[in-house]
Design an enzyme around this catalytic site. Structure first.
Site, PDB file in Angstrom:
ATOM      1  N   HIS A  47      45.015  41.507  54.808  1.00  0.00           N
ATOM      2  CA  HIS A  47      45.427  41.442  53.398  1.00  0.00           C
ATOM      3  C   HIS A  47      44.418  42.192  52.512  1.00  0.00           C
ATOM      4  CE1 HIS A  47      47.115  39.037  49.835  1.00  0.00           C
ATOM      5  NE2 HIS A  47      46.023  39.596  49.348  1.00  0.00           N
ATOM      6  N   GLU A  48      43.128  41.946  52.743  1.00  0.00           N
ATOM      7  CA  GLU A  48      42.107  42.575  51.886  1.00  0.00           C
ATOM      8  C   GLU A  48      42.015  44.081  52.147  1.00  0.00           C
ATOM      9  OE1 GLU A  48      41.422  40.744  49.586  1.00  0.00           O
ATOM     10  OE2 GLU A  48      41.836  38.804  50.506  1.00  0.00           O
ATOM     11  N   GLY A  75      39.644  35.225  50.236  1.00  0.00           N
ATOM     12  CA  GLY A  75      39.339  36.636  50.401  1.00  0.00           C
ATOM     13  C   GLY A  75      39.482  37.334  49.053  1.00  0.00           C
ATOM     14  N   CYS A  79      48.432  35.843  46.457  1.00  0.00           N
ATOM     15  CA  CYS A  79      47.400  36.825  46.135  1.00  0.00           C
ATOM     16  C   CYS A  79      46.826  36.449  44.774  1.00  0.00           C
ATOM     17  CB  CYS A  79      48.018  38.224  46.083  1.00  0.00           C
ATOM     18  SG  CYS A  79      46.837  39.509  45.632  1.00  0.00           S
ATOM     19  N   LEU A  80      45.511  36.439  44.670  1.00  0.00           N
ATOM     20  CA  LEU A  80      44.888  36.071  43.394  1.00  0.00           C
ATOM     21  C   LEU A  80      45.309  37.013  42.272  1.00  0.00           C
ATOM     22  CD1 LEU A  80      41.309  35.258  44.751  1.00  0.00           C
ATOM     23  CD2 LEU A  80      42.921  33.599  43.802  1.00  0.00           C
ATOM     24  N   HIS A  93      44.557  45.851  50.237  1.00  0.00           N
ATOM     25  CA  HIS A  93      44.167  46.069  48.834  1.00  0.00           C
ATOM     26  C   HIS A  93      43.414  47.388  48.674  1.00  0.00           C
ATOM     27  CE1 HIS A  93      45.310  42.642  46.398  1.00  0.00           C
ATOM     28  NE2 HIS A  93      44.825  41.766  47.267  1.00  0.00           N
ATOM     29  N   GLN A 129      40.333  44.232  43.080  1.00  0.00           N
ATOM     30  CA  GLN A 129      40.812  43.050  42.343  1.00  0.00           C
ATOM     31  C   GLN A 129      39.866  42.635  41.219  1.00  0.00           C
ATOM     32  OE1 GLN A 129      41.593  40.667  46.138  1.00  0.00           O
ATOM     33  NE2 GLN A 129      43.224  39.921  44.820  1.00  0.00           N
TER      34      GLN A 129
HETATM   35 ZN    ZN Z   1      45.366  39.800  47.325  1.00  0.00          ZN
END
Ligand code: ZN
Length: 182
Positions: free
Chosen positions: A132-133, A48, A90-91, A136, A53
């Site tokens: 999660h997204e 995701g 998380c990226l 963000h 991000q």
């Molecule tokens: Zn994340």
């Protein structure tokens, strides 16, 4: 957005804490951003990714847990059911894994990349990734769910990340330490 300049923004970058603006008019520009986001998500072995991000403060997310690719604009959770705890990465916060309690099932309203309204119901992993997204898009990160003990454990790591936000290569290896990268 030029392909060569697109990089995943790391913890400490203020855009990750900003509320993303909702998209009023969906044009080719949004479709281009969504396809770039998908490419970056796959390249990073994530499941995701949210637009902030990659430095774009617009309410757009991409999700693919292995079944199909979702590109959602202006996603909103309208119903939540049940609870489940699972460790997430998380990226944007490489090397950090946090146990996050989230709804087991969600119902989501969104638009697709051609502005068509969508209603989605998801559960388990897919529901988790959507949550999660969508977090963000509100400037919320997994570290906000950390217990006091988790916070102590990751304090040093977060400081290092903030200092080296420009040198993300340092953390590329560690990014793989958590199973779910979102
Ligand atoms: Zn994340």
């Amino acid at each position: 957005m030029h392909e060569t300049t697109v990089k995943i923004r790391l913890f400490g970058d203020p855009i990750l804490r900003k509320r993303a603006r909702s998209v009023k008019e969906i044009t080719q520009s949004q479709r281009d951003i969504l396809s770039q986001m998908s490419r970056i998500m796959y390249e990073s072995l994530g499941i995701g990714l949210a637009a902030p991000q990659v430095g774009i403060s617009e309410a757009m997310i991409v999700v693919d847990i292995g079944s199909c690719l979702f590109k959602l604009i202006n996603p909103k959770i309208i119903k939540k059911e049940g609870l489940m705890v699972l460790e997430e990465g998380c990226l944007s916060i490489p090397g950090v894994c946090i146990k996050v309690k989230r709804a087991k099932k969600v119902k989501i309203l969104a638009q697709d990349e051609f502005a068509k309204p969508l209603t989605l119901e998801a559960e388990d992993l897919l529901a988790r990734v959507f949550q999660h997204e969508i977090d963000h898009l509100r400037g919320k990160l997994i570290v906000d769910y950390a217990s006091f003990f988790d916070k102590l454990k990751m304090a040093k790591k977060l400081e290092e990340l903030k200092k080296s936000a420009k040198d993300e290569r340092l953390f590329e290896q560690e990014a793989k330490s958590c199973k779910l990268q979102l």
